[in-house]
Design a protein around this motif. Sequence first.
Motif, PDB file in Angstrom:
ATOM      1  N   PRO A 102       0.827  -1.211   0.000  1.00  0.00           N
ATOM      2  CA  PRO A 102       0.000   0.000   0.000  1.00  0.00           C
ATOM      3  C   PRO A 102       0.864   1.265   0.000  1.00  0.00           C
ATOM      4  O   PRO A 102       1.930   1.300   0.603  1.00  0.00           O
ATOM      5  CB  PRO A 102      -0.801  -0.115   1.302  1.00  0.00           C
ATOM      6  N   VAL A 103       0.382   2.267  -0.705  1.00  0.00           N
ATOM      7  CA  VAL A 103       1.059   3.560  -0.766  1.00  0.00           C
ATOM      8  C   VAL A 103       0.187   4.561  -0.023  1.00  0.00           C
ATOM      9  O   VAL A 103      -1.034   4.573  -0.184  1.00  0.00           O
ATOM     10  CB  VAL A 103       1.256   3.994  -2.234  1.00  0.00           C
ATOM     11  N   ASP A 104       0.813   5.380   0.793  1.00  0.00           N
ATOM     12  CA  ASP A 104       0.084   6.390   1.566  1.00  0.00           C
ATOM     13  C   ASP A 104      -0.637   7.335   0.606  1.00  0.00           C
ATOM     14  O   ASP A 104       0.007   8.063  -0.154  1.00  0.00           O
ATOM     15  CB  ASP A 104       1.067   7.166   2.431  1.00  0.00           C
ATOM     16  N   PRO A 105      -1.977   7.345   0.603  1.00  0.00           N
ATOM     17  CA  PRO A 105      -2.712   8.183  -0.347  1.00  0.00           C
ATOM     18  C   PRO A 105      -2.463   9.682  -0.170  1.00  0.00           C
ATOM     19  O   PRO A 105      -2.596  10.446  -1.129  1.00  0.00           O
ATOM     20  CB  PRO A 105      -4.182   7.839  -0.097  1.00  0.00           C
ATOM     21  N   THR A 106      -2.058  10.107   1.028  1.00  0.00           N
ATOM     22  CA  THR A 106      -1.817  11.542   1.225  1.00  0.00           C
ATOM     23  C   THR A 106      -0.627  12.029   0.401  1.00  0.00           C
ATOM     24  O   THR A 106      -0.529  13.224   0.126  1.00  0.00           O
ATOM     25  CB  THR A 106      -1.602  11.883   2.713  1.00  0.00           C
ATOM     26  N   THR A 110       5.820   7.550  -4.449  1.00  0.00           N
ATOM     27  CA  THR A 110       5.727   6.119  -4.191  1.00  0.00           C
ATOM     28  C   THR A 110       6.816   5.592  -3.269  1.00  0.00           C
ATOM     29  O   THR A 110       6.750   4.446  -2.835  1.00  0.00           O
ATOM     30  CB  THR A 110       5.760   5.331  -5.513  1.00  0.00           C
ATOM     31  N   GLY A 111       7.825   6.406  -2.994  1.00  0.00           N
ATOM     32  CA  GLY A 111       8.906   5.947  -2.127  1.00  0.00           C
ATOM     33  C   GLY A 111       9.659   4.806  -2.778  1.00  0.00           C
ATOM     34  O   GLY A 111       9.877   4.801  -3.989  1.00  0.00           O
ATOM     35  N   ASP A 112      10.031   3.811  -1.999  1.00  0.00           N
ATOM     36  CA  ASP A 112      10.774   2.682  -2.551  1.00  0.00           C
ATOM     37  C   ASP A 112       9.873   1.483  -2.839  1.00  0.00           C
ATOM     38  O   ASP A 112      10.328   0.360  -2.940  1.00  0.00           O
ATOM     39  CB  ASP A 112      11.908   2.286  -1.608  1.00  0.00           C
ATOM     40  N   VAL A 113       8.587   1.740  -3.011  1.00  0.00           N
ATOM     41  CA  VAL A 113       7.622   0.676  -3.313  1.00  0.00           C
ATOM     42  C   VAL A 113       7.793   0.247  -4.766  1.00  0.00           C
ATOM     43  O   VAL A 113       7.846   1.078  -5.670  1.00  0.00           O
ATOM     44  CB  VAL A 113       6.170   1.165  -3.072  1.00  0.00           C
ATOM     45  N   LEU A 169      -6.813   6.090  -6.874  1.00  0.00           N
ATOM     46  CA  LEU A 169      -6.119   5.034  -6.150  1.00  0.00           C
ATOM     47  C   LEU A 169      -7.074   3.904  -5.825  1.00  0.00           C
ATOM     48  O   LEU A 169      -8.261   4.126  -5.604  1.00  0.00           O
ATOM     49  CB  LEU A 169      -5.510   5.591  -4.862  1.00  0.00           C
ATOM     50  N   GLY A 170      -6.526   2.690  -5.780  1.00  0.00           N
ATOM     51  CA  GLY A 170      -7.283   1.504  -5.414  1.00  0.00           C
ATOM     52  C   GLY A 170      -6.488   0.665  -4.441  1.00  0.00           C
ATOM     53  O   GLY A 170      -5.567   1.165  -3.770  1.00  0.00           O
ATOM     54  N   ASP A 171      -6.794  -0.619  -4.377  1.00  0.00           N
ATOM     55  CA  ASP A 171      -6.136  -1.567  -3.483  1.00  0.00           C
ATOM     56  C   ASP A 171      -4.751  -1.913  -4.024  1.00  0.00           C
ATOM     57  O   ASP A 171      -4.620  -2.741  -4.924  1.00  0.00           O
ATOM     58  CB  ASP A 171      -6.984  -2.837  -3.350  1.00  0.00           C
ATOM     59  N   ARG A 172      -3.715  -1.258  -3.505  1.00  0.00           N
ATOM     60  CA  ARG A 172      -2.340  -1.434  -3.977  1.00  0.00           C
ATOM     61  C   ARG A 172      -2.262  -1.232  -5.488  1.00  0.00           C
ATOM     62  O   ARG A 172      -1.504  -1.902  -6.198  1.00  0.00           O
ATOM     63  CB  ARG A 172      -1.786  -2.813  -3.601  1.00  0.00           C
ATOM     64  N   ALA A 173      -3.055  -0.276  -5.972  1.00  0.00           N
ATOM     65  CA  ALA A 173      -3.114  -0.011  -7.400  1.00  0.00           C
ATOM     66  C   ALA A 173      -3.467   1.446  -7.646  1.00  0.00           C
ATOM     67  O   ALA A 173      -4.086   2.099  -6.808  1.00  0.00           O
ATOM     68  CB  ALA A 173      -4.163  -0.911  -8.053  1.00  0.00           C
ATOM     69  N   LEU A 174      -3.048   1.918  -8.805  1.00  0.00           N
ATOM     70  CA  LEU A 174      -3.389   3.258  -9.251  1.00  0.00           C
ATOM     71  C   LEU A 174      -3.966   3.129 -10.659  1.00  0.00           C
ATOM     72  O   LEU A 174      -3.377   2.471 -11.522  1.00  0.00           O
ATOM     73  CB  LEU A 174      -2.143   4.141  -9.275  1.00  0.00           C
ATOM     74  N   TYR A 175      -5.120   3.720 -10.867  1.00  0.00           N
ATOM     75  CA  TYR A 175      -5.775   3.713 -12.174  1.00  0.00           C
ATOM     76  C   TYR A 175      -5.450   5.034 -12.863  1.00  0.00           C
ATOM     77  O   TYR A 175      -5.606   6.100 -12.258  1.00  0.00           O
ATOM     78  CB  TYR A 175      -7.297   3.612 -12.013  1.00  0.00           C
ATOM     79  N   LEU A 176      -5.020   4.976 -14.105  1.00  0.00           N
ATOM     80  CA  LEU A 176      -4.670   6.178 -14.858  1.00  0.00           C
ATOM     81  C   LEU A 176      -5.429   6.195 -16.174  1.00  0.00           C
ATOM     82  O   LEU A 176      -5.333   5.242 -16.959  1.00  0.00           O
ATOM     83  CB  LEU A 176      -3.167   6.212 -15.136  1.00  0.00           C
ATOM     84  N   ARG A 179      -0.273  16.078  -3.367  1.00  0.00           N
ATOM     85  CA  ARG A 179       0.588  17.080  -4.004  1.00  0.00           C
ATOM     86  C   ARG A 179       0.254  17.280  -5.485  1.00  0.00           C
ATOM     87  O   ARG A 179       0.697  18.246  -6.093  1.00  0.00           O
ATOM     88  CB  ARG A 179       2.045  16.652  -3.905  1.00  0.00           C
ATOM     89  N   ILE A 180      -0.462  16.345  -6.054  1.00  0.00           N
ATOM     90  CA  ILE A 180      -0.826  16.415  -7.475  1.00  0.00           C
ATOM     91  C   ILE A 180      -2.086  17.269  -7.616  1.00  0.00           C
ATOM     92  O   ILE A 180      -3.092  16.998  -6.965  1.00  0.00           O
ATOM     93  CB  ILE A 180      -1.093  15.006  -8.044  1.00  0.00           C
ATOM     94  N   ASP A 181      -2.030  18.281  -8.465  1.00  0.00           N
ATOM     95  CA  ASP A 181      -3.199  19.106  -8.755  1.00  0.00           C
ATOM     96  C   ASP A 181      -3.930  18.483  -9.944  1.00  0.00           C
ATOM     97  O   ASP A 181      -3.502  18.663 -11.097  1.00  0.00           O
ATOM     98  CB  ASP A 181      -2.772  20.535  -9.083  1.00  0.00           C
ATOM     99  N   PRO A 182      -5.018  17.719  -9.696  1.00  0.00           N
ATOM    100  CA  PRO A 182      -5.695  17.013 -10.785  1.00  0.00           C
ATOM    101  C   PRO A 182      -6.147  17.925 -11.921  1.00  0.00           C
ATOM    102  O   PRO A 182      -6.066  17.551 -13.090  1.00  0.00           O
ATOM    103  CB  PRO A 182      -6.907  16.371 -10.106  1.00  0.00           C
TER     104      PRO A 182
END
Length: 191
Positions: free
Chosen positions: A110-114, A159-162, A131-138, A118-121
């Motif tokens: 999991p990635v911290d959603p906060t 994402t850090g070192d994930v 964001l989803g369950d250990r996933a990102l939809y683009l 920083r991203i301005d959609p």
Amino acid sequence: MTMYAALLRGINVSGHKRVPMAELRTLLTELGHGDVRTHLQSGNAVFSSPSDDADALAAELERAIEKRFGFPVPCLVRDGSYLAAVAGACPFPAAELAGGHLHITYFGQPVDPTRFDRIDPASFLPEEFRLGDRALYLYAPDGLGRSKLAGALSRPSLTGDVVATSRNWNTVRKLVEMTTRTPAAHRGADA
């Protein structure tokens, strides 16, 4: 037996980190896995295993790849039910979009959603992410190669070192199909 997909990150790109799919299939078979198949040349393999520890399977595959090919390759291993659940939870109208316009980035944990606050959609529209369950939809209507949002989302500060690896919607659907149908139904369909 559980059906899994192994998602290898960053192989066979511009001649770097070359992992032939036939050799990957052989390697997975040598590790004791059954029903081994691959999809495309970009590091998608499906196999069956009695193990219920996807992280241990990924670590085993990473060690075996480095030993066989001489370079490290980050791997994620996910079972068919997870892949189907993530695809089913897609917040975008996948059936209405071209497969190359929708992508899922799978995260190793999991990635911290906060971090994504920083991203301005609005500055990336019409591109969007969720964001989803250990996933990102683009959603990238001009494709991933031209996506400014994809570049912003892949910054290490988010994402850090994930470990993370992305697949387009066509590949997502195919991997769900390959991991949720009976293995006999695939014989002859994929290498």
